[in-house]
Design a protein around this motif. Structure first.
Motif, PDB file in Angstrom:
ATOM      1  N   TYR A   1     -25.290  63.814 -15.009  1.00 38.52           N
ATOM      2  CA  TYR A   1     -25.234  62.688 -15.945  1.00 38.52           C
ATOM      3  C   TYR A   1     -24.175  62.918 -17.020  1.00 38.52           C
TER       4      TYR A   1
ATOM      5  N   GLN B   1     -28.096  61.631  -9.291  1.00 35.70           N
ATOM      6  CA  GLN B   1     -28.286  60.334  -8.628  1.00 35.70           C
ATOM      7  C   GLN B   1     -29.509  59.615  -9.181  1.00 35.70           C
ATOM      8  N   LYS B   2     -30.619  60.344  -9.356  1.00 31.46           N
ATOM      9  CA  LYS B   2     -31.853  59.732  -9.853  1.00 31.46           C
ATOM     10  C   LYS B   2     -31.668  59.230 -11.280  1.00 31.46           C
TER      11      LYS B   2
ATOM     12  N   LYS C   1     -28.858  58.262 -12.692  1.00 36.34           N
ATOM     13  CA  LYS C   1     -28.000  57.071 -12.642  1.00 36.34           C
ATOM     14  C   LYS C   1     -28.769  55.866 -12.106  1.00 36.34           C
ATOM     15  N   GLU C   2     -29.602  56.093 -11.115  1.00 36.59           N
ATOM     16  CA  GLU C   2     -30.420  55.013 -10.548  1.00 36.59           C
ATOM     17  C   GLU C   2     -31.360  54.442 -11.607  1.00 36.59           C
ATOM     18  N   LEU C   3     -32.032  55.301 -12.348  1.00 40.73           N
ATOM     19  CA  LEU C   3     -32.955  54.838 -13.382  1.00 40.73           C
ATOM     20  C   LEU C   3     -32.199  54.174 -14.533  1.00 40.73           C
ATOM     21  N   HIS C   4     -31.019  54.680 -14.852  1.00 38.93           N
ATOM     22  CA  HIS C   4     -30.199  54.067 -15.900  1.00 38.93           C
ATOM     23  C   HIS C   4     -29.812  52.630 -15.516  1.00 38.93           C
ATOM     24  N   GLU C   5     -29.515  52.429 -14.246  1.00 43.55           N
ATOM     25  CA  GLU C   5     -29.157  51.076 -13.781  1.00 43.55           C
ATOM     26  C   GLU C   5     -30.323  50.109 -13.983  1.00 43.55           C
ATOM     27  N   MET C   6     -31.548  50.610 -13.852  1.00 48.61           N
ATOM     28  CA  MET C   6     -32.727  49.758 -14.005  1.00 48.61           C
ATOM     29  C   MET C   6     -33.067  49.490 -15.467  1.00 48.61           C
TER      30      MET C   6
ATOM     31  N   THR D   1     -36.863  60.667 -15.377  1.00 47.92           N
ATOM     32  CA  THR D   1     -36.412  61.282 -14.128  1.00 47.92           C
ATOM     33  C   THR D   1     -37.365  62.391 -13.719  1.00 47.92           C
TER      34      THR D   1
END
Length: 87
Positions: A14, A38-39, A41-46, A59
């Motif tokens: 991150y 990756q996790k 970034k995925e949660l940040h997108e949400m 995370t």
């Protein structure tokens, strides 16, 4: 490197650099770091409003939830195998 010897591996998670020290192989440490990255970034997108600390905690919670489910699935599979062996 001998078994059990610790090594230092620098990874980016991150957009921050961390040095991981431990006995795991470099490829394993890099894989784990990539999965965490990756996790996050995925949660940040949400939820873009989360600061880094809250994102890291979320995370960790998500990862431990996945881990607990895998442990339960593994225990169930082992139980099924033992039942088959007992027949």
């Amino acid at each position: 490197m001998g078994k059990g010897e610790k090594q230092r591996i620098t990874v980016d998670i991150y957009n921050r650099t961390y040095t991981i020290i431990g006995p795991e192989s470099e490829s394993h440490v890099r894989l784990v770091a990539d999965l965490v990255d990756q996790k996050m970034k995925e949660l940040h997108e949400m939820n873009r409003q989360l600061d880094t600390t809250r994102l890291a905690v979320l995370t960790a919670v998500n990862t431990m939830n996945d881990y607990q489910k895998l442990k339960e699935d593994y225990a169930t599979l082992l139980g099924s195998l033992r039942k088959k062996e007992d027949k």
